[in-house]
Structure formats: C-alpha cells, structure tokens
Write an enzyme that holds these catalytic residues in place. Structure first.
Site, PDB file in Angstrom:
ATOM      1  CG  ASN A 115     -61.167  48.768  50.970  1.00  0.00           C
ATOM      2  OD1 ASN A 115     -60.943  49.720  51.717  1.00  0.00           O
ATOM      3  ND2 ASN A 115     -61.389  48.907  49.677  1.00  0.00           N
ATOM      4  CG  ASP A 139     -64.628  45.418  51.062  1.00  0.00           C
ATOM      5  OD1 ASP A 139     -64.826  46.641  50.927  1.00  0.00           O
ATOM      6  OD2 ASP A 139     -63.844  44.771  50.329  1.00  0.00           O
ATOM      7  CG  HIS A 154     -55.627  47.871  57.207  1.00  0.00           C
ATOM      8  ND1 HIS A 154     -56.145  49.099  56.839  1.00  0.00           N
ATOM      9  CD2 HIS A 154     -54.321  48.089  57.462  1.00  0.00           C
ATOM     10  CE1 HIS A 154     -55.183  50.018  56.892  1.00  0.00           C
ATOM     11  NE2 HIS A 154     -54.060  49.424  57.264  1.00  0.00           N
ATOM     12  CB  CYS A 168     -55.855  28.541  73.504  1.00  0.00           C
ATOM     13  SG  CYS A 168     -56.508  30.154  73.033  1.00  0.00           S
ATOM     14  N   GLY A 219     -59.383  55.749  46.093  1.00  0.00           N
ATOM     15  CA  GLY A 219     -60.398  55.724  47.141  1.00  0.00           C
ATOM     16  C   GLY A 219     -59.841  55.645  48.541  1.00  0.00           C
ATOM     17  CB  THR A 220     -56.923  55.405  50.244  1.00  0.00           C
ATOM     18  OG1 THR A 220     -56.430  55.483  51.595  1.00  0.00           O
ATOM     19  CG2 THR A 220     -55.814  55.796  49.277  1.00  0.00           C
ATOM     20  N   PRO A 228     -62.755  61.574  44.575  1.00  0.00           N
ATOM     21  CG  PRO A 228     -64.998  61.047  44.933  1.00  0.00           C
ATOM     22  CD  PRO A 228     -63.620  60.539  45.112  1.00  0.00           C
TER      23      PRO A 228
HETATM   24  N1  APR Z   1     -64.427  56.797  44.618  1.00  0.00           N
HETATM   25  C1  APR Z   1     -63.166  57.081  45.056  1.00  0.00           C
HETATM   26  N2  APR Z   1     -62.899  57.597  46.285  1.00  0.00           N
HETATM   27  C2  APR Z   1     -63.948  57.853  47.081  1.00  0.00           C
HETATM   28  C3  APR Z   1     -65.285  57.579  46.710  1.00  0.00           C
HETATM   29  C4  APR Z   1     -65.496  57.036  45.419  1.00  0.00           C
HETATM   30  N3  APR Z   1     -66.741  56.761  44.987  1.00  0.00           N
HETATM   31  N4  APR Z   1     -66.109  57.944  47.748  1.00  0.00           N
HETATM   32  C5  APR Z   1     -65.298  58.399  48.736  1.00  0.00           C
HETATM   33  N5  APR Z   1     -64.018  58.358  48.332  1.00  0.00           N
HETATM   34  C6  APR Z   1     -62.809  58.745  49.076  1.00  0.00           C
HETATM   35  C7  APR Z   1     -63.001  59.770  50.167  1.00  0.00           C
HETATM   36  O1  APR Z   1     -62.891  61.081  49.602  1.00  0.00           O
HETATM   37  C8  APR Z   1     -61.822  59.475  51.087  1.00  0.00           C
HETATM   38  O2  APR Z   1     -60.667  60.207  50.668  1.00  0.00           O
HETATM   39  O3  APR Z   1     -62.361  57.586  49.731  1.00  0.00           O
HETATM   40  C9  APR Z   1     -61.588  57.982  50.860  1.00  0.00           C
HETATM   41  C10 APR Z   1     -62.019  57.143  52.045  1.00  0.00           C
HETATM   42  O4  APR Z   1     -61.171  57.506  53.096  1.00  0.00           O
HETATM   43  P1  APR Z   1     -61.326  56.757  54.518  1.00  0.00           P
HETATM   44  O5  APR Z   1     -62.746  56.728  54.902  1.00  0.00           O
HETATM   45  O6  APR Z   1     -60.292  57.385  55.407  1.00  0.00           O
HETATM   46  O7  APR Z   1     -60.933  55.247  54.203  1.00  0.00           O
HETATM   47  P2  APR Z   1     -59.505  54.671  53.970  1.00  0.00           P
HETATM   48  O8  APR Z   1     -58.597  55.641  53.281  1.00  0.00           O
HETATM   49  O9  APR Z   1     -59.683  53.334  53.337  1.00  0.00           O
HETATM   50  O10 APR Z   1     -58.969  54.452  55.452  1.00  0.00           O
HETATM   51  C11 APR Z   1     -57.703  53.810  55.554  1.00  0.00           C
HETATM   52  O11 APR Z   1     -57.879  53.773  57.905  1.00  0.00           O
HETATM   53  O12 APR Z   1     -59.289  53.729  59.579  1.00  0.00           O
HETATM   54  C12 APR Z   1     -58.346  52.966  58.947  1.00  0.00           C
HETATM   55  O13 APR Z   1     -58.164  50.643  58.748  1.00  0.00           O
HETATM   56  C13 APR Z   1     -58.934  51.730  58.350  1.00  0.00           C
HETATM   57  O14 APR Z   1     -58.408  50.740  56.227  1.00  0.00           O
HETATM   58  C14 APR Z   1     -58.806  51.953  56.856  1.00  0.00           C
HETATM   59  C15 APR Z   1     -57.705  52.972  56.777  1.00  0.00           C
END
Ligand code: APR
Length: 250
Positions: A106, A108, A123, A153, A190-191, A217
């Site tokens: 993230n 953020d 990232h 620059c 959460g990824t 989830p």
């Molecule tokens: N708690 C846990 N997980 C959750 C929740 C929650 N409340 N809500 C959603 N999710 C899950 C989704 O099911 C999904 O598997 O979080 C995940 C989010 O996945 P992405 O949107 O793909 O985000 P992320 O995994 O952080 O992406 C990785 O990809 O696009 C690039 O640089 C970008 O850092 C990002 C990277």
C-alpha cells in the site's frame, strides 16, 4: 478446513510463540478505512480508466497532467482517511512481539499513521514526490493542476510510488526477502497475491519453513498453500488475533 474461530485461536498460538513474524499487507487492509482496493472499479471522473493504464511511466510521459491529476484526486481522498483497527493491531503486535517485520504494497501511509515504524514500503508512498528524471525525492507544492518542475533539474515531478514496469527499491526487496526467509509465521493480509515480486514472498517464507496465514474474505492464488485461512475482514480479524496472541504472553 478449521472454522475461523478455531483457526484464529490456532494462528494466535503460533503468532504468540513465533521468534519472527513477516506480514505482507495489500489494499484490502485499507478497505475498511474507505480506500478503494486497487482492483475495485474506479469511480467518478476516473471510472473509464483502469489503474494499470495510469500507474505507469509511459502514461505519465504521454500525458503527465492526467496522471498527475489522478494522483492528486487519490491524495485528496486520502486526506480524509484514517488508519483502522487492523493497522493499529499490527502496530501493537510489532510493539509486543520480539520481531515483526511489515512489508506493505500500500502507498497510503496508513501503517505509519497507526504508529507502525520500520515499514517496508514495497511500492513507495503516494504522499511523497519525486523527480521523474533523477528518481530522487523532492519537496514541492503538489496541490497544483499540473506536475511541478523539479527544483534541481527542472524535470517533471511525479508521486513517489512504484509504477508498473518500474524497479522496486533494491533495499526494500532485500529487507522483504530477509523477512520472508527469517520468519516462522507469514501473514498475507488483504492482498490478491497476484502482483510479483511481492506475491512471491509467501512462497519464499514457506520454502524456508514458515507457516502462512491468509486473512482475506476472498480466495487468492495463494490459498491452497497456506496453513490458516481466515475468510474475514482484516480490520476485524487483526485486533482479535492480537488479543488472542496477547493472552499467550500474559
Ligand atoms: N480485509 C481483507 N482483505 C480484503 C478486504 C478486507 N476488508 N476487502 C478486500 N480484501 C481483499 C480482496 O479480496 C483482494 O484479494 O484484498 C485484496 C485486494 O487485492 P488488490 O485490489 O489486488 O490489491 P493488492 O493485492 O494490494 O494489489 C497489489 O497490485 O496493482 C498493484 O501496486 C498495486 O500494490 C498493488 C498491488
């Protein structure tokens, strides 16, 4: 598969007993704070763009103002957003356990806002500005309509995030790799576990003897290789995981 509460109690025992824990977080952790996940549909002005179309150097070089304004809109959204109980629980666990190493995808800055130090920002960070020519961090007034000029620059300034096709900071890779190799427990939180090299860290941990937990989830490509699956929101699970693992020490 164990029911979540049994799974969580079992995971908490492992967390409480672990020498080293590695945590990889993704946008799902910030979802409970109101930050759209990376793969959520974009809204409003940006609905007809996919993030991948904007978060890359070619898009910025082709149309710097549009990419700059997308990030300005995201920064404005973030201005009202606060860290949630999941971020705080991880910061507390890092203070209470011997060795917790946090890697986040993230940008953020919410882990730091929750008091977590030593965050490995895989990232980058959307609140930082950097010169697109030199790659160095620069201090500029970024509340403007078009990309400012680098004070050194004169090149274009862009957010300090890693775009698709760009290299990740070698130091971040080194620290994240060490964390994955050293840990006894790896929390994938959460990824979607789809974007490499971050998505490869869990398997690296597993190859070095760690057990993996997935807190999400939804299922991911990692789901069939983990020891614990907790199909729930990270903002709900992490405080409970901290409470249960805390009891191990009490
Ligand atoms: N708690 C846990 N997980 C959750 C929740 C929650 N409340 N809500 C959603 N999710 C899950 C989704 O099911 C999904 O598997 O979080 C995940 C989010 O996945 P992405 O949107 O793909 O985000 P992320 O995994 O952080 O992406 C990785 O990809 O696009 C690039 O640089 C970008 O850092 C990002 C990277």
């Amino acid at each position: 598969m164990m029911a979540d509460e049994t799974t969580l109690a079992d995971l908490a025992r492992a967390v409480g007993a672990a020498r080293t824990i590695a945590v990889l977080t993704g946008s799902g952790l910030s979802a409970a704070s109101g930050v759209p996940t990376f793969r959520d549909a974009q809204t409003g002005l940006w609905a007809h763009y996919r993030p991948e179309e904007l978060a890359n150097p070619e898009a910025f070089e082709r149309d710097p103002t549009t990419v700059w304004q997308w990030y300005r809109a995201r920064r404005q959204t973030l201005a009202e957003i606060v860290a949630n109980d999941g971020h705080r629980a991880l910061a507390d666990l890092a203070n209470e356990l011997p060795d917790v190493r946090l890697i986040t995808q993230n940008v953020d800055g919410l882990h730091q806002q929750a008091g977590h130090s030593n965050v490995i920002e895989f990232h980058g960070n959307i609140r930082v500005n950097q010169c697109h020519n030199e790659g160095r961090e620069v201090e500029v007034d970024d509340a403007v309509d078009t990309p400012p000029a680098c004070p050194h620059c004169g090149g274009l300034v862009r957010p300090g995030v890693v775009w698709f096709g760009e290299a990740i900071d070698p130091q971040a890779i080194e620290r994240a790799t060490q964390a994955a190799q050293a840990c006894d427990v790896f929390l994938s939180v959460g990824t979607s576990a789809e974007v490499h090299p971050a998505a490869g860290l869990a398997d690296l941990a597993r190859r070095n003897g760690a057990h993996i937990a997935e807190i999400n989830p939804d299922a991911t490509p990692l789901s069939d290789r983990v020891t614990w699956i907790v199909r729930d929101s990270a903002a709900r699970v992490l405080p409970e995981l901290r409470r249960l693992s805390h009891n191990q020490h009490a």
